[in-house]
Design an enzyme around this catalytic site. Structure first.
Site, PDB file in Angstrom:
ATOM      1  N   THR A  70      57.963  64.495  52.161  1.00  0.00           N
ATOM      2  CA  THR A  70      57.396  64.909  53.263  1.00  0.00           C
ATOM      3  C   THR A  70      56.005  65.383  52.976  1.00  0.00           C
ATOM      4  O   THR A  70      54.912  65.162  53.774  1.00  0.00           O
ATOM      5  CB  THR A  70      58.175  65.894  54.333  1.00  0.00           C
ATOM      6  OG1 THR A  70      59.395  65.043  54.572  1.00  0.00           O
ATOM      7  CG2 THR A  70      57.225  66.515  55.386  1.00  0.00           C
ATOM      8  N   SER A 194      60.074  59.973  47.717  1.00  0.00           N
ATOM      9  CA  SER A 194      60.868  61.079  47.626  1.00  0.00           C
ATOM     10  C   SER A 194      61.922  60.980  46.610  1.00  0.00           C
ATOM     11  O   SER A 194      62.681  59.793  46.696  1.00  0.00           O
ATOM     12  CB  SER A 194      61.385  61.419  48.960  1.00  0.00           C
ATOM     13  OG  SER A 194      61.795  62.724  49.049  1.00  0.00           O
ATOM     14  N   CYS A 320      73.434  60.900  71.150  1.00  0.00           N
ATOM     15  CA  CYS A 320      74.578  61.891  71.256  1.00  0.00           C
ATOM     16  C   CYS A 320      74.844  62.767  70.001  1.00  0.00           C
ATOM     17  O   CYS A 320      75.575  63.886  70.261  1.00  0.00           O
ATOM     18  CB  CYS A 320      75.888  61.140  71.692  1.00  0.00           C
ATOM     19  SG  CYS A 320      75.598  59.901  72.854  1.00  0.00           S
TER      20      CYS A 320
END
Length: 462
Positions: A70, A194, A320
């Site tokens: 990131t 990463s 959900c």
């Protein structure tokens, strides 16, 4: 337990563990110092950089290590935009980029820049024409992932890089999901990765800025990592990251073929075993270890918990399972069903027997969740009814209940009749049109309600 979520974080590779343990004793000193311990640490860091550069396909002096993937994305995008501020402030990204890229784009907008988000098709791939058309005279940077992290679709990086080169625009590639399988092809300008995605330790990323690319590091200056990544180098982690990348690459060809066969098995068998399931993502141009499908009339959180109890760790882009109850931006951009979404990403070494056991367990888990939610029975809408229209009040209901109510109601109208669903759940705007696509009915459209929510109209087609 069978761990099927390597796209989130791959298990630590044995080679990475060995390298990490060995370098803890040798790589603790400051590599910028000239005494014995510092020189030893510098040798480890230089060797790791050389190994990583060879695996990525770049020059050694083009690659720096960061504190995470990131961080590499944020630093890479910000530095490239700043380096090309005279060219303009326009940024191009695909609609399905990783959130790290999209957060960087949002920050650029907040600072006064402009952003074009290129839409994708139902298979999750960016159309080359759309990407090319998004480039403008004032475009400072374009971003395109090598492969999508949620559905596995590979992106046309080679063609996008050609379009960017012709327009004089650098291309930033998020290569986190694909670097384990090989270098990213194409004439790209910047790349991020990463380590924990390929079996290295967490807390190590890499950023490549090719020679000739205008780049201005942002934030306080730092003398380490060519001034492009601040902070003391995590040498043990870096050594383990480079060693594991080299190790997984040595296994990549054989494992890619073997895991592709297993994910093909899942792609083929899941629709056979379960009604009302959509397998999403490009069926051919995709990562070999990843397959994603969505089950209608299923609460994603209950489904993942059920699979966890059965011994399988998988992930989901379903709303959900989200605290915000909003659908994944990837699934939304693709226009596919988000409810009951399951991503299976197989780590290296996954056995065929584990996949077979997953396929044995899955139908029972889905059936149990559907029964608890009162989902409609597949094929129940086949009987002919005379009602011209039906209105369903799903206000206050959250995913997947509005679609369940729609599925129950569709059998009550004649062919050509309509069902109007009143819903204020944000996910309904994605899942109702996607339900119509998978079930073969016509989605007429949505009309906002003055008191909140929308009226979604569906016409029964069969």
């Amino acid at each position: 337990m069978a761990y099927f979520d390597s796209a989130s974080s791959a298990p630590l590779h044995p080679v990475a563990r060995q390298a990490l343990q060995a370098s803890l004793d040798e790589g603790w000193a400051d590599p910028s110092r000239l005494y014995r311990e510092g020189r030893r640490a510098r040798l480890l860091l230089d060797a790791a950089r050389e190994a990583a550069a060879e695996a990525v396909g770049c020059r050694v002096d083009e690659l720096v290590f960061t504190s995470s993937g990131t961080r590499a994305v944020h630093d890479g995008v910000a530095g490239a935009l700043a380096g090309r501020r005279r060219a303009g402030s326009h940024l191009v990204v695909s609609a399905v980029e990783h959130s790290a890229v999209l957060h960087s784009a949002a920050a650029h907008e907040t600072a006064g820049g402009s952003v074009t988000r290129v839409p994708v098709g139902r298979e999750g791939r960016v159309p080359v024409e759309g990407f090319r058309d998004a480039l403008r005279e004032d475009t400072a940077l374009a971003c395109l992932q090598s492969a999508n992290h949620e559905v596995g679709s590979e992106q046309p990086v080679v063609e996008a890089a050609e379009a960017c080169r012709a327009a004089g625009v650098p291309l930033f590639v998020d290569g986190a999901q694909s670097l384990a399988w090989g270098p990213v092809a194409g004439d790209w300008s910047l790349l991020a990765g990463s380590a924990h995605k390929w079996g290295g330790p967490a807390g190590v990323g890499l950023l490549v800025v090719k020679k000739g690319t205008r780049f201005a590091p942002q934030g306080p200056s730092d003398e380490r990592e060519s001034g492009r990544a601040a902070g003391f180098e995590n040498i043990p982690g870096i050594v383990a990251a480079a060693a594991s990348l080299r190790a997984v690459r040595a296994e990549a060809a054989g494992e890619a073929a073997r895991l592709r066969e297993l994910t093909e098995r899942i792609r083929a068998r899941v629709p056979e075993l379960l009604p009302d399931v959509e397998v999403v993502g490009d069926p051919v141009r995709r990562l070999p270890h990843l397959v994603t499908f969505s089950c209608l009339y299923v609460d994603g959180e209950s489904l993942l918990h059920g699979l966890d109890r059965a011994g399988f760790s998988v992930s989901s882009g379903s709303s959900c399972t989200s605290s915000t109850l909003t659908p994944s931006h990837v699934l939304r951009a693709m226009g596919v069903v988000s409810e009951g979404n399951v991503r299976v990403s197989l780590p290296l070494g996954t056995e065929a027997s584990e996949v077979e056991r997953f396929l044995d367990v899955l139908p029972g888990v889905v059936r149990e969740v559907r029964e608890k939610l009162g989902a409609p029975v597949a094929g129940a809408e086949g009987s002919e009814k005379s009602e011209e229209s039906v209105t369903v009040d799903a206000l206050g209901m959250t995913c997947p209940q509005p679609v369940i109510e729609l599925g129950r109601a569709i059998g009550r109208v004649r062919i050509g009749g309509t069902v109007s669903v009143l819903a204020d759940d944000e996910v309904a705007a994605v899942d109702i049109p996607a339900w119509c696509f998978t079930q073969g009915h016509e989605y007429v459209g949505a009309e906002p309600r003055e008191s909140g929510g929308c009226v979604y109209t569906v016409r029964r087609s069969l």
